[in-house]
Scaffold this active site. Structure first.
Site, PDB file in Angstrom:
ATOM      1  N   PHE A 112     -10.063   0.499  11.616  1.00 21.30           N
ATOM      2  CA  PHE A 112      -9.026  -0.391  12.138  1.00 21.30           C
ATOM      3  C   PHE A 112      -8.233   0.288  13.248  1.00 21.30           C
ATOM      4  CE2 PHE A 112      -4.603  -1.842  12.170  1.00 21.30           C
ATOM      5  CZ  PHE A 112      -4.817  -3.119  12.654  1.00 21.30           C
TER       6      PHE A 112
ATOM      7  N   HIS B 176       0.588  30.145  16.867  1.00 16.02           N
ATOM      8  CA  HIS B 176       0.401  30.053  18.320  1.00 16.02           C
ATOM      9  C   HIS B 176       0.532  28.619  18.791  1.00 16.02           C
ATOM     10  CE1 HIS B 176      -3.608  28.947  16.840  1.00 16.02           C
ATOM     11  NE2 HIS B 176      -3.850  28.396  18.013  1.00 16.02           N
TER      12      HIS B 176
ATOM     13  N   GLY C 297      -6.302  20.462  13.189  1.00 12.05           N
ATOM     14  CA  GLY C 297      -7.288  20.883  14.178  1.00 12.05           C
ATOM     15  C   GLY C 297      -7.192  22.329  14.636  1.00 12.05           C
TER      16      GLY C 297
ATOM     17  N   ARG D  64       0.827  -1.195   0.000  1.00 15.86           N
ATOM     18  CA  ARG D  64       0.000   0.000   0.000  1.00 15.86           C
ATOM     19  C   ARG D  64       0.867   1.252   0.000  1.00 15.86           C
ATOM     20  NH1 ARG D  64      -4.673  -0.054   4.299  1.00 15.86           N
ATOM     21  NH2 ARG D  64      -6.065  -1.461   3.230  1.00 15.86           N
TER      22      ARG D  64
ATOM     23  N   ASN E  98      -6.907  30.868  27.242  1.00 13.49           N
ATOM     24  CA  ASN E  98      -7.751  30.453  26.120  1.00 13.49           C
ATOM     25  C   ASN E  98      -9.157  31.011  26.346  1.00 13.49           C
ATOM     26  OD1 ASN E  98      -9.521  28.791  24.393  1.00 13.49           O
ATOM     27  ND2 ASN E  98      -7.667  27.637  23.982  1.00 13.49           N
TER      28      ASN E  98
END
Lengths: 329, 329
Positions: free
Chosen positions: B305, B163, B156, B20, B73
């Site tokens: 998987f 930062h 994400g 693969r 935050n």
């Protein structure tokens, strides 16, 4: 104040951050609904294209046509033939990649996903799971068998046609070994199955239950890793789904259809992975392991925090997710 | 034949499937390169918009302007104030979500990512890491401090401006506890640090080394989880990066810049997460823990998987990845 909950079974911690939390309906995927055709001329899993897959290993037929078909994965992660050889050279520890990697084509129709199948077709799929699962365990090289399904691009699937996969590993993954060990230890200390205990308390609590039938309970676990992370538990203690009785299997087929239909309607056909967690009888796990199904919806992305800590931040509350799913008819 | 390798440090198994496998250059991301402006009027991290963030906790200034700035935050996963209270009610085990969640703004310029920074600016960032890290550990509620960085949407991040983040957790995550325990046990049995041993053998082998400087080694670990998964190890045994000497820090700044520049050039600015793995002196981990940096490139997607086994399938070989990165000048 955010809350950090620990999964009773896996011992993993999850942060629930209400400040960041969305309402359940906001998780609806925004993807455009498009018409999926019932047949695709270029799909290797569609009838007529059987020559595009490796030779068939198994099928269930009716009136000369296959309803379900099992073939080796064309790009297998593990190879069927060969010797299982461990090698230890300092830090280089390896084992040959022998094992099983099969594709279970769930229906001849390109667009017949489980929520739209008749119960009989779902039962045919489950019967295929059962037979291939038992067959895989017969291979002395195999130490762990996983059946899973990737639905949608976000869940890592490359082919749209409804299918599942079976992998037979020559080792027990570190995570799985840890879970088995924890469950065994719980049994030693408490004389009961940790999954049975978990289920009992989830039923008593009620808040996170999505559906309950005679033999099955569908719930969002107290420390769900991600929004709508769902567990389907059989009430009867069995370590393997392959030991379930016929009437339980029929009920399981209905339950699986119903929960996937709720996801489809309530969250606009989200991407998800389905994992069948099961150990066969006779492998010493009868008393402390309990088979179940885990459905992981791919509504959020993991980032540095998740990779660095192995923890999740869940922006939704299991109690709210369950309430929302109960309301979807 | 595929090969399954075990990570010597974490004990995790990874499948390497050559069938693969892609050639390293095929992993180049296909995203369009777009010009990122040096200032964005709507970015809360850009100078002039300081009022859009919660009040500043720390900054390093030069000529009246900040070079690096730390703020809480705005949507914290954990709250600073409040008591740490554990609760056990049957399967419902939880702890209040107290802790630290800070954002470390790495530069005033909106597009000044680490590979393009001057060494002095990188050193300013690292010095900020050090000071906030030590400060976070002073909080008696905190049991674990993580510094990490998400670069790119696939990793994400929601804000483009360079930062990092710091999270101080009131618990030790299950995965981290397991790793500490394994490292301690290795020390007990062998009288040496498992990380030192791993590094020594990687250097001896040479095949997976990307760069080596006086005090640092950059390599793709033998059982890398994903393509180009990279570790940066200091040669001197220290459990905390905050104990590194000035000249080591300067070298670390250069090494970090160089490896991130190699990724930028060789793989077309891929998305990645950077994780700083470190424990402070005086927490009992001095002898068996060794600080390092892990860079996880987000070139592939995890599917059923991976979720079901906790294992990875790596479609690239560490030896080839390292060779490719060595060739990028």
């Amino acid at each position: 104040m955010p809350e950090i909950r620990q999964n009773f079974i896996t011992k993993e911690w999850v942060i629930f951050a209400p400040e960041r939390s969305k309402r359940p309906e906001e998780f609806k995927t925004k993807k455009e609904k498009r018409e999926v055709p019932s047949h695709s001329p270029i799909c290797p899993f569609c009838p007529g294209n059987e020559h595009l897959t490796p030779p068939e290993l198994f099928s269930i037929k009716k009136d000369g046509n296959w309803l379900v078909r099992v073939v080796p994965n064309k790009f297998p992660a593990l190879e069927r033939e060969g010797e299982k050889i461990r090698s230890l050279k300092g830090i280089k520890r390896s084992i040959t990649g022998v094992g099983i990697h099969e594709v279970l084509i769930e229906a001849p129709l390109h667009n017949l996903f489980i929520p739209f199948m008749g119960e009989e077709q779902i039962l045919t799929v489950l019967e295929t799971y059962r037979l291939r699962y038992l067959e895989a365990w017969k291979d002395p090289k195999v130490e762990m068998v996983l059946i899973f399904k990737n639905h949608g691009e976000g869940a890592g699937t490359s082919l749209e046609h409804p299918h599942s996969q079976l992998i037979g590993l020559p080792i027990i993954p570190t995570d799985i070994r840890q879970r088995l060990w924890d469950a065994m230890r719980y049994y030693d200390e408490n004389g009961e199955c940790i999954y049975c205990r978990n289920l009992e308390e989830e039923i008593k609590d009620g808040e996170r239950i999505v559906m309950e039938t005679k033999n099955f309970v569908v719930f969002i676990p107290y420390a769900a890793y991600t929004p709508f992370h769902t567990w389907i538990f059989p009430k009867n203690h069995r370590c393997s789904f392959s030991d379930a009785k016929d009437d339980e299997m029929e009920e399981f087929a209905r339950v699986l259809k119903d929960i996937l239909l709720k996801f489809y309607k309530g969250l606009n056909d989200p991407d998800y992975n389905i994992l069948l967690r099961s150990y066969p009888s006779g492998k010493g796990t009868e008393r402390f392991f309990h088979w179940y199904v885990s459905i992981v919806l791919r509504l959020t992305k993991s980032a540095g925090f998740e990779l660095g800590s192995g923890m999740f931040i869940n922006t939704s509350l299991p109690e709210k997710d369950a309430e929302f799913l109960r309301s979807i008819k």
